[in-house]
Motif scaffolding. Structure first.
Motif, PDB file in Angstrom:
ATOM      1  N   HIS A 188       0.856  -1.188   0.000  1.00 18.85           N
ATOM      2  CA  HIS A 188       0.000   0.000   0.000  1.00 18.85           C
ATOM      3  C   HIS A 188       0.904   1.255   0.000  1.00 18.85           C
ATOM      4  O   HIS A 188       1.810   1.352   0.818  1.00 18.85           O
ATOM      5  CB  HIS A 188      -0.860  -0.030   1.267  1.00 18.85           C
ATOM      6  CG  HIS A 188      -2.025   0.890   1.258  1.00 18.85           C
ATOM      7  ND1 HIS A 188      -3.164   0.653   1.994  1.00 18.85           N
ATOM      8  CD2 HIS A 188      -2.248   2.064   0.615  1.00 18.85           C
ATOM      9  CE1 HIS A 188      -4.034   1.635   1.797  1.00 18.85           C
ATOM     10  NE2 HIS A 188      -3.497   2.512   0.976  1.00 18.85           N
ATOM     11  N   ALA A 193       1.222   1.495 -10.774  1.00 17.23           N
ATOM     12  CA  ALA A 193      -0.171   1.217 -10.426  1.00 17.23           C
ATOM     13  C   ALA A 193      -0.201   0.288  -9.219  1.00 17.23           C
ATOM     14  O   ALA A 193       0.679  -0.554  -9.042  1.00 17.23           O
ATOM     15  CB  ALA A 193      -0.874   0.577 -11.617  1.00 17.23           C
ATOM     16  N   GLY A 194      -1.212   0.456  -8.375  1.00 19.69           N
ATOM     17  CA  GLY A 194      -1.329  -0.399  -7.194  1.00 19.69           C
ATOM     18  C   GLY A 194      -2.364   0.149  -6.240  1.00 19.69           C
ATOM     19  O   GLY A 194      -3.212   0.957  -6.617  1.00 19.69           O
ATOM     20  N   LYS A 195      -2.275  -0.309  -4.984  1.00 22.83           N
ATOM     21  CA  LYS A 195      -3.180   0.198  -3.946  1.00 22.83           C
ATOM     22  C   LYS A 195      -2.553   1.481  -3.398  1.00 22.83           C
ATOM     23  O   LYS A 195      -1.459   1.439  -2.802  1.00 22.83           O
ATOM     24  CB  LYS A 195      -3.341  -0.864  -2.859  1.00 22.83           C
ATOM     25  CG  LYS A 195      -4.384  -0.511  -1.819  1.00 22.83           C
ATOM     26  CD  LYS A 195      -4.622  -1.717  -0.912  1.00 22.83           C
ATOM     27  CE  LYS A 195      -5.472  -1.357   0.278  1.00 22.83           C
ATOM     28  NZ  LYS A 195      -5.669  -2.495   1.181  1.00 22.83           N
ATOM     29  N   LEU A 213      -3.911   5.242 -11.853  1.00 20.20           N
ATOM     30  CA  LEU A 213      -2.990   4.230 -11.302  1.00 20.20           C
ATOM     31  C   LEU A 213      -3.604   3.448 -10.149  1.00 20.20           C
ATOM     32  O   LEU A 213      -3.012   2.491  -9.646  1.00 20.20           O
ATOM     33  CB  LEU A 213      -1.710   4.923 -10.794  1.00 20.20           C
ATOM     34  CG  LEU A 213      -0.945   5.776 -11.803  1.00 20.20           C
ATOM     35  CD1 LEU A 213       0.204   6.502 -11.100  1.00 20.20           C
ATOM     36  CD2 LEU A 213      -0.405   4.890 -12.928  1.00 20.20           C
ATOM     37  N   MET A 214      -4.789   3.901  -9.710  1.00 18.71           N
ATOM     38  CA  MET A 214      -5.365   3.333  -8.476  1.00 18.71           C
ATOM     39  C   MET A 214      -6.093   2.026  -8.741  1.00 18.71           C
ATOM     40  O   MET A 214      -6.992   1.972  -9.580  1.00 18.71           O
ATOM     41  CB  MET A 214      -6.342   4.331  -7.855  1.00 18.71           C
ATOM     42  CG  MET A 214      -5.657   5.504  -7.211  1.00 18.71           C
ATOM     43  SD  MET A 214      -6.879   6.627  -6.474  1.00 18.71           S
ATOM     44  CE  MET A 214      -5.861   7.408  -5.217  1.00 18.71           C
ATOM     45  N   GLN A 215      -5.716   1.009  -7.991  1.00 20.22           N
ATOM     46  CA  GLN A 215      -6.419  -0.277  -8.058  1.00 20.22           C
ATOM     47  C   GLN A 215      -7.451  -0.348  -6.933  1.00 20.22           C
ATOM     48  O   GLN A 215      -7.412   0.465  -5.997  1.00 20.22           O
ATOM     49  CB  GLN A 215      -5.391  -1.413  -7.975  1.00 20.22           C
ATOM     50  CG  GLN A 215      -4.528  -1.460  -9.234  1.00 20.22           C
ATOM     51  CD  GLN A 215      -3.451  -2.526  -9.222  1.00 20.22           C
ATOM     52  OE1 GLN A 215      -3.177  -3.155  -8.193  1.00 20.22           O
ATOM     53  NE2 GLN A 215      -2.825  -2.726 -10.369  1.00 20.22           N
ATOM     54  N   PRO A 216      -8.395  -1.278  -7.003  1.00 24.02           N
ATOM     55  CA  PRO A 216      -9.411  -1.390  -5.945  1.00 24.02           C
ATOM     56  C   PRO A 216      -8.772  -1.429  -4.558  1.00 24.02           C
ATOM     57  O   PRO A 216      -7.723  -2.048  -4.363  1.00 24.02           O
ATOM     58  CB  PRO A 216     -10.109  -2.711  -6.285  1.00 24.02           C
ATOM     59  CG  PRO A 216      -9.979  -2.804  -7.784  1.00 24.02           C
ATOM     60  CD  PRO A 216      -8.615  -2.234  -8.102  1.00 24.02           C
ATOM     61  N   SER A 234      -7.954   1.441  -3.132  1.00 25.79           N
ATOM     62  CA  SER A 234      -7.290   2.739  -3.021  1.00 25.79           C
ATOM     63  C   SER A 234      -8.264   3.777  -2.441  1.00 25.79           C
ATOM     64  O   SER A 234      -9.479   3.552  -2.388  1.00 25.79           O
ATOM     65  CB  SER A 234      -6.807   3.204  -4.392  1.00 25.79           C
ATOM     66  OG  SER A 234      -5.809   2.325  -4.896  1.00 25.79           O
ATOM     67  N   GLN A 270     -15.773   1.812  -8.911  1.00 27.83           N
ATOM     68  CA  GLN A 270     -14.336   1.502  -9.095  1.00 27.83           C
ATOM     69  C   GLN A 270     -13.668   0.965  -7.833  1.00 27.83           C
ATOM     70  O   GLN A 270     -12.455   0.745  -7.812  1.00 27.83           O
ATOM     71  CB  GLN A 270     -13.588   2.755  -9.582  1.00 27.83           C
ATOM     72  CG  GLN A 270     -14.044   3.196 -10.965  1.00 27.83           C
ATOM     73  CD  GLN A 270     -13.132   4.264 -11.550  1.00 27.83           C
ATOM     74  OE1 GLN A 270     -11.916   4.211 -11.389  1.00 27.83           O
ATOM     75  NE2 GLN A 270     -13.717   5.234 -12.215  1.00 27.83           N
ATOM     76  N   GLN A 271     -14.422   0.850  -6.740  1.00 25.23           N
ATOM     77  CA  GLN A 271     -13.862   0.333  -5.458  1.00 25.23           C
ATOM     78  C   GLN A 271     -12.749   1.240  -4.937  1.00 25.23           C
ATOM     79  O   GLN A 271     -11.779   0.783  -4.328  1.00 25.23           O
ATOM     80  CB  GLN A 271     -13.329  -1.110  -5.608  1.00 25.23           C
ATOM     81  CG  GLN A 271     -14.276  -2.058  -6.323  1.00 25.23           C
ATOM     82  CD  GLN A 271     -15.566  -2.281  -5.544  1.00 25.23           C
ATOM     83  OE1 GLN A 271     -15.553  -2.507  -4.350  1.00 25.23           O
ATOM     84  NE2 GLN A 271     -16.708  -2.166  -6.231  1.00 25.23           N
ATOM     85  N   ILE A 272     -12.898   2.532  -5.226  1.00 23.43           N
ATOM     86  CA  ILE A 272     -11.975   3.540  -4.674  1.00 23.43           C
ATOM     87  C   ILE A 272     -12.852   4.480  -3.854  1.00 23.43           C
ATOM     88  O   ILE A 272     -13.882   4.936  -4.358  1.00 23.43           O
ATOM     89  CB  ILE A 272     -11.274   4.341  -5.794  1.00 23.43           C
ATOM     90  CG1 ILE A 272     -10.450   3.409  -6.684  1.00 23.43           C
ATOM     91  CG2 ILE A 272     -10.400   5.455  -5.207  1.00 23.43           C
ATOM     92  CD1 ILE A 272      -9.958   4.076  -7.979  1.00 23.43           C
TER      93      ILE A 272
END
Ligand code: NAP
Length: 232
Positions: free
Chosen positions: A2, A67-69, A113-116, A118, A159-161
């Protein structure tokens, strides 16, 4: 891993948030004009009031942020003593550049760049929902930051953000001390305006920011972190 990407972690609430997240195992990246005092926090020098900051950010993030959390915390802010009738437009623009345009620029660069999992945490203020005299440009920007958070929440649906606005009360940092001219009597009076009779500690706000970052149920929420203010 993270990653915490935070603005204004050279001191105050931002520094305490960076420390807390680093201790919890996050990779921590700070953007500000002054160095971060702690090893382990990656520091990148940038003046967010400057017109060229967007190209600097684009270059920096392309090189350093995969890209990542990601938790993006819009914390840096400028507080001027100014009024509706007597604020030079150039000063108003600079306050907006740091307090509003920088969060906008970073959102453009980082959301892709945000993955679920985030999150985007906006730092507002008690002055996001009320005004006091002689704080004109700051009050305008802090009201707008709630609008930016709410619009972000709607635009990222599905988007789970998640996103939240944390609104600190009077917090014992350089920003507050400078604003009152380091006057101990004024600080004591301000402390007496909290139902706990003291200033908020920056660590308390940091814990609130980290909690918001890790709890998507707070999506779209405005959270006041102010110990309860005595209404006068
Ligand atoms: N303290 C309070 O009572 C209080 C109350 C309500 C809300 N807040 C909010 O909490 C957040 C943190 O404030 P704080 O009290 O921790 O203030 P602070 O100790 O003064 O820290 C402000 C941070 O913003 C950064 N910053 C300011 N101008 C910048 C610029 N042009 N470019 C890049 N970074 C810049 C500073 O870094 P450099 O100087 O190194 O650039 C510094 O790290 C702010 O959004 C503030 O509005 C504070």
């Amino acid at each position: 891993m993270h990653t915490l990407l935070i603005t204004g972690a050279s001191q105050g609430i931002g520094l305490e948030t960076a420390r807390l997240c680093l201790a919890a195992g996050y990779r921590v990246i700070n953007l500000s004009r002054h160095e971060v005092p702690d090893a382990g926090i990656e520091h990148h020098n940038i003046d967010l009031s400057q017109a060229d900051s967007e190209s600097q950010l684009r270059e920096l993030l392309a090189a350093r942020l995969p890209a990542g959390k990601i938790t993006l915390v819009h914390n840096a802010a400028r507080l001027d003593n100014d009024t509706a009738a007597a604020t030079p437009t150039a000063n108003f623009r600079e306050v907006m550049a740091v307090n509003l345009v920088a969060p906008h620029m970073l959102n453009q660069l980082v959301i892709p760049l945000m993955q679920p999992g985030s999150s985007i945490i906006y730092i507002g203020s008690t002055l996001s929902e009320k005004a006091v005299p002689n704080t004109y440009s700051y009050v305008v920007s802090k009201h707008a930051i709630i609008g930016m958070m709410r619009a972000t929440c709607q635009d990222l649906a599905g988007q789970q953000i998640h996103t939240t606005c944390i609104c600190p009360g009077f917090t014992d940092t350089q920003m507050l001390r400078t604003h009152v001219g380091d006057d101990q009597a004024v600080l004591a009076h301000i402390a007496s305006l909290s139902t706990f009779g003291r200033l908020v500690e920056p660590q308390e706000v940091a814990r609130t920011i980290k909690f918001a970052a890790e709890n998507p149920v707070l999506n779209g929420a405005v959270i006041h972190a102010n110990l309860g203010q005595v209404e006068t």
